[in-house]
Motif scaffolding. Sequence first.
Motif, PDB file in Angstrom:
ATOM      1  N   THR A  72      -2.356  61.596 -77.583  1.00 21.50           N
ATOM      2  CA  THR A  72      -3.748  61.452 -78.026  1.00 21.50           C
ATOM      3  C   THR A  72      -4.065  60.023 -78.474  1.00 21.50           C
ATOM      4  O   THR A  72      -5.152  59.511 -78.190  1.00 21.50           O
ATOM      5  CB  THR A  72      -4.055  62.432 -79.181  1.00 21.50           C
ATOM      6  OG1 THR A  72      -3.092  62.261 -80.237  1.00 21.50           O
ATOM      7  CG2 THR A  72      -4.003  63.874 -78.688  1.00 21.50           C
ATOM      8  N   THR A  73      -3.122  59.367 -79.128  1.00 20.11           N
ATOM      9  CA  THR A  73      -3.370  57.986 -79.545  1.00 20.11           C
ATOM     10  C   THR A  73      -3.371  57.057 -78.338  1.00 20.11           C
ATOM     11  O   THR A  73      -4.141  56.085 -78.293  1.00 20.11           O
ATOM     12  CB  THR A  73      -2.329  57.531 -80.578  1.00 20.11           C
ATOM     13  OG1 THR A  73      -2.238  58.508 -81.626  1.00 20.11           O
ATOM     14  CG2 THR A  73      -2.716  56.197 -81.203  1.00 20.11           C
ATOM     15  N   GLY A  74      -2.548  57.346 -77.340  1.00 19.84           N
ATOM     16  CA  GLY A  74      -2.593  56.586 -76.091  1.00 19.84           C
ATOM     17  C   GLY A  74      -3.941  56.725 -75.402  1.00 19.84           C
ATOM     18  O   GLY A  74      -4.470  55.756 -74.821  1.00 19.84           O
ATOM     19  N   MET A  75      -4.517  57.926 -75.447  1.00 18.52           N
ATOM     20  CA  MET A  75      -5.868  58.128 -74.898  1.00 18.52           C
ATOM     21  C   MET A  75      -6.888  57.255 -75.619  1.00 18.52           C
ATOM     22  O   MET A  75      -7.808  56.699 -75.001  1.00 18.52           O
ATOM     23  CB  MET A  75      -6.258  59.608 -75.018  1.00 18.52           C
ATOM     24  CG  MET A  75      -5.489  60.543 -74.111  1.00 18.52           C
ATOM     25  SD  MET A  75      -5.789  62.300 -74.510  1.00 18.52           S
ATOM     26  CE  MET A  75      -7.567  62.404 -74.246  1.00 18.52           C
ATOM     27  N   MET A  76      -6.740  57.125 -76.924  1.00 16.56           N
ATOM     28  CA  MET A  76      -7.659  56.289 -77.693  1.00 16.56           C
ATOM     29  C   MET A  76      -7.562  54.818 -77.274  1.00 16.56           C
ATOM     30  O   MET A  76      -8.576  54.131 -77.127  1.00 16.56           O
ATOM     31  CB  MET A  76      -7.376  56.435 -79.191  1.00 16.56           C
ATOM     32  CG  MET A  76      -7.676  57.809 -79.754  1.00 16.56           C
ATOM     33  SD  MET A  76      -7.221  57.976 -81.503  1.00 16.56           S
ATOM     34  CE  MET A  76      -8.391  56.842 -82.267  1.00 16.56           C
ATOM     35  N   VAL A  77      -6.329  54.336 -77.065  1.00 21.79           N
ATOM     36  CA  VAL A  77      -6.146  52.948 -76.624  1.00 21.79           C
ATOM     37  C   VAL A  77      -6.880  52.717 -75.308  1.00 21.79           C
ATOM     38  O   VAL A  77      -7.632  51.741 -75.149  1.00 21.79           O
ATOM     39  CB  VAL A  77      -4.647  52.623 -76.461  1.00 21.79           C
ATOM     40  CG1 VAL A  77      -4.469  51.241 -75.830  1.00 21.79           C
ATOM     41  CG2 VAL A  77      -3.934  52.678 -77.809  1.00 21.79           C
ATOM     42  N   PHE A  78      -6.686  53.640 -74.361  1.00 23.38           N
ATOM     43  CA  PHE A  78      -7.323  53.502 -73.047  1.00 23.38           C
ATOM     44  C   PHE A  78      -8.845  53.508 -73.171  1.00 23.38           C
ATOM     45  O   PHE A  78      -9.531  52.670 -72.565  1.00 23.38           O
ATOM     46  CB  PHE A  78      -6.858  54.642 -72.133  1.00 23.38           C
ATOM     47  CG  PHE A  78      -7.551  54.670 -70.799  1.00 23.38           C
ATOM     48  CD1 PHE A  78      -7.218  53.757 -69.810  1.00 23.38           C
ATOM     49  CD2 PHE A  78      -8.547  55.611 -70.532  1.00 23.38           C
ATOM     50  CE1 PHE A  78      -7.860  53.779 -68.571  1.00 23.38           C
ATOM     51  CE2 PHE A  78      -9.193  55.632 -69.309  1.00 23.38           C
ATOM     52  CZ  PHE A  78      -8.851  54.715 -68.318  1.00 23.38           C
ATOM     53  N   ALA A  79      -9.380  54.440 -73.953  1.00 21.81           N
ATOM     54  CA  ALA A  79     -10.832  54.552 -74.091  1.00 21.81           C
ATOM     55  C   ALA A  79     -11.422  53.316 -74.759  1.00 21.81           C
ATOM     56  O   ALA A  79     -12.497  52.838 -74.365  1.00 21.81           O
ATOM     57  CB  ALA A  79     -11.183  55.812 -74.883  1.00 21.81           C
ATOM     58  N   PHE A  80     -10.742  52.772 -75.763  1.00 21.02           N
ATOM     59  CA  PHE A  80     -11.234  51.554 -76.414  1.00 21.02           C
ATOM     60  C   PHE A  80     -11.251  50.371 -75.429  1.00 21.02           C
ATOM     61  O   PHE A  80     -12.166  49.537 -75.458  1.00 21.02           O
ATOM     62  CB  PHE A  80     -10.362  51.202 -77.621  1.00 21.02           C
ATOM     63  CG  PHE A  80     -10.772  51.879 -78.893  1.00 21.02           C
ATOM     64  CD1 PHE A  80     -12.071  51.775 -79.366  1.00 21.02           C
ATOM     65  CD2 PHE A  80      -9.856  52.613 -79.641  1.00 21.02           C
ATOM     66  CE1 PHE A  80     -12.455  52.391 -80.557  1.00 21.02           C
ATOM     67  CE2 PHE A  80     -10.226  53.233 -80.829  1.00 21.02           C
ATOM     68  CZ  PHE A  80     -11.535  53.125 -81.284  1.00 21.02           C
ATOM     69  N   ILE A  81     -10.237  50.287 -74.577  1.00 16.41           N
ATOM     70  CA  ILE A  81     -10.201  49.208 -73.581  1.00 16.41           C
ATOM     71  C   ILE A  81     -11.382  49.330 -72.623  1.00 16.41           C
ATOM     72  O   ILE A  81     -12.026  48.332 -72.271  1.00 16.41           O
ATOM     73  CB  ILE A  81      -8.863  49.228 -72.814  1.00 16.41           C
ATOM     74  CG1 ILE A  81      -7.713  48.819 -73.748  1.00 16.41           C
ATOM     75  CG2 ILE A  81      -8.912  48.310 -71.606  1.00 16.41           C
ATOM     76  CD1 ILE A  81      -6.336  48.949 -73.120  1.00 16.41           C
ATOM     77  N   VAL A  82     -11.684  50.560 -72.207  1.00 17.17           N
ATOM     78  CA  VAL A  82     -12.824  50.780 -71.312  1.00 17.17           C
ATOM     79  C   VAL A  82     -14.124  50.345 -71.982  1.00 17.17           C
ATOM     80  O   VAL A  82     -14.951  49.635 -71.380  1.00 17.17           O
ATOM     81  CB  VAL A  82     -12.912  52.255 -70.885  1.00 17.17           C
ATOM     82  CG1 VAL A  82     -14.216  52.530 -70.124  1.00 17.17           C
ATOM     83  CG2 VAL A  82     -11.717  52.632 -70.021  1.00 17.17           C
ATOM     84  N   ILE A  83     -14.323  50.743 -73.249  1.00 14.26           N
ATOM     85  CA  ILE A  83     -15.539  50.363 -73.974  1.00 14.26           C
ATOM     86  C   ILE A  83     -15.632  48.845 -74.105  1.00 14.26           C
ATOM     87  O   ILE A  83     -16.695  48.240 -73.894  1.00 14.26           O
ATOM     88  CB  ILE A  83     -15.564  51.034 -75.361  1.00 14.26           C
ATOM     89  CG1 ILE A  83     -15.752  52.544 -75.210  1.00 14.26           C
ATOM     90  CG2 ILE A  83     -16.679  50.443 -76.230  1.00 14.26           C
ATOM     91  CD1 ILE A  83     -15.627  53.317 -76.509  1.00 14.26           C
ATOM     92  N   GLY A  84     -14.516  48.204 -74.456  1.00 14.89           N
ATOM     93  CA  GLY A  84     -14.513  46.756 -74.576  1.00 14.89           C
ATOM     94  C   GLY A  84     -14.822  46.071 -73.251  1.00 14.89           C
ATOM     95  O   GLY A  84     -15.574  45.085 -73.200  1.00 14.89           O
ATOM     96  N   GLY A  85     -14.255  46.603 -72.166  1.00 16.01           N
ATOM     97  CA  GLY A  85     -14.502  46.024 -70.856  1.00 16.01           C
ATOM     98  C   GLY A  85     -15.955  46.117 -70.436  1.00 16.01           C
ATOM     99  O   GLY A  85     -16.523  45.164 -69.879  1.00 16.01           O
ATOM    100  N   ILE A  86     -16.586  47.261 -70.719  1.00 13.39           N
ATOM    101  CA  ILE A  86     -18.005  47.425 -70.391  1.00 13.39           C
ATOM    102  C   ILE A  86     -18.852  46.438 -71.188  1.00 13.39           C
ATOM    103  O   ILE A  86     -19.856  45.910 -70.702  1.00 13.39           O
ATOM    104  CB  ILE A  86     -18.455  48.875 -70.669  1.00 13.39           C
ATOM    105  CG1 ILE A  86     -17.756  49.826 -69.690  1.00 13.39           C
ATOM    106  CG2 ILE A  86     -19.961  49.023 -70.549  1.00 13.39           C
ATOM    107  CD1 ILE A  86     -18.007  51.286 -69.970  1.00 13.39           C
TER     108      ILE A  86
END
Length: 520
Positions: free
Chosen positions: A341-355
Motif C-alpha cells: 500500500t505504501t508503494g502504491m502511494m509512492v507511485f500515485a504521488f509521482i504521477v500527480i507530480g508529473g502531471i
Amino acid sequence: MLSDVLKSFVAHRWAYIYCAIASIGALCYGYDNSYYTGLLGMAPFIDQYGDGPAGAKALSVTFTSLTSSSIYIGDLLGALLAAPIKDYFGRKWVFFVAALCILGGGIAQIADRGSMGVIVLGRILIGLGVGQFTVTSLLYIGEVAPVAVRGPALMMFQFLQSCSQLVASGLNQGTETIPNSASFRIPMGGLVVLPVILLGLLPFIPESPFWLLAKGEDDRAANALRRINRNVSNYSPNEDMASHQENLDRERARSNESTWASLWTDRIERRKTVYACGAMFAQQINGILFFYVYGVVFAQAIGISQPFLITLITNILQIFAVGTSVIFQHKMKRRLNLLVTTGMMVFAFIVIGGIGTKPLNTASQYVIVVFSYVIIVAFNVGLGPLAYTVAREMAVGHNQNKIMSMSIVVFFVTTWAVSFTAPYMYYTANLGPMLGFVYAGTSIISVLYIWFCVGETNGRTMLEIETFFQDGIPVRAWESHVFPLAQAQAVIGKKGGEALSCHGGGGEAKSGHEEHVESL
C-alpha cells in the motif's frame, strides 16, 4: 469473515461500547481535520479572515499555515499533559479534562469575529484535548478490550476518525452555499457537540481495571472487569485480577530500570523506541495530511469545480478502506500489506507530480483527483490503521508507557511539520501539484522504515515480540521464527515475565506460534 466480526461484536459488545466512547477523541481529531479544510475554501470565511479589497479577498499563506498547524502544537502539549493526569487521577479524568479543552477551543472559534489570534488560540485548546485523548484512548483500549477484540478495538481509533471526517465533509457540503458566517459557524459548532456527548457518557464507562488495581482499589477493579465482560457467561474476574497483579508486581520490581535515558542508552530499548516512533513518523511523513487539511483548497487550486464534493467522496472511500483493513486484519500479513500500500502511494504521488509539470486541463485535473483517491485508499488500508497497532506492539517491556508516549509525541511533531510546510511549498515555492514529487520522496522513507523495522507480528504474543528484541532477530525473520521452550522460559526468568494479561497492557491471545509453550 463478516459474520465472524459480527459474532465477536455481539459477544463483547460492552467492551466495544466502552472503547468507542473512549475513542470520541478520535472523532474530534478526524472532524477537525476535515471541517477546517472546508472552512478555508468558503467565501464568507475568506471575507472575514482574508486580506485584500472587498470582493477580492484571499487568505494569506501565513494565516492558512498557522491556523491549520497550530492544533498540532496543542496536540503535543496535550500528549505531555496527559501523563501526570492519567497516572495520578485515572484515565477517565484525562477524558474529562480533554473534553473541556476541546469545548473551550470550539466556543472560542465560534465566538470570534475576525481575529487570527483567537482562531489560533482556539485551535491550540482543541489540540490540547485531542493530544490527551490520543495518548490515553489507546492506553485505555489496550487495558479494557479483551484479547479477542483488542486488534479491532485499537483499529477503531482510525475507523472513527474516518467516520467523523465523512460527517464533517458532508456538513461542509451542505453549508458552503450559505451566503453569511453561518456557513462556517455551523461546522464549527459540530466540534462543540462531540465533547458534550463525551461528558454525558463519561459517568457510564468503567475506569481502567489495570489502573484501579495499581491504586490498590481491588473491589472497584473487579467490578470494572465484570462490567466489561458482562456478556461472558459465568465470568469471574479472579483470573484477570491475578494476571493484572502479577504484571504490576513485576513492573514495580523493575521500576528502577524504567528511565527516559534508557530509551537511548540501552541498545534493546533504543531499538524498540525507534521502531515504535518510526511507525507514527512513517504514517505522517508521507504527506497524507495534505489531502485532509488542505483538500478543498487543493481541489480549488487545480481548478476542480466541485471541491467539496471531491472531499466528500474522499471521506466515503476512506471509510470503506479502513473497514476492509479492520475486517480482514487477521487474514492480511501486516508487513506485506504495508509494503504494497505504501508503494502504491509512492507511485500515485509521482504521477500527480508529473502531471503538475505541465499546464492543467480538465482531463489532467481529474487524473490528479483519481490518483489522490488511490493514495487515500492505500493509506487507509495500510499505514492509517496499522501504524497505531505497530507502535503499540513495538512498545513492549518495562518501558512500554514511555515508548508509547514518545511515539505519540513524534506523531504530533511530524503532523505539525507537514501541515505547516505544505502551503509554503505549494504556493510560496510555486510547486503546485509538483508537490507530489516531494511526498513521493517522503513516502519512500516510509517504505524504508517498513522494510527495515516492521516485522510480521500478527498472532504473536507480547512475550514473543519482546524476545525478538532481546535476541536481536531481524524483522524479516519474525514471521517464520520458532521459539524453543527453553528459550521462552529463559526470557521469562530474565525479564521478569513481560507477557501481558488478557486485558492489561495490550496482551495477545495464545497463537499457533506458541502451541509448544503450554507452560506460558
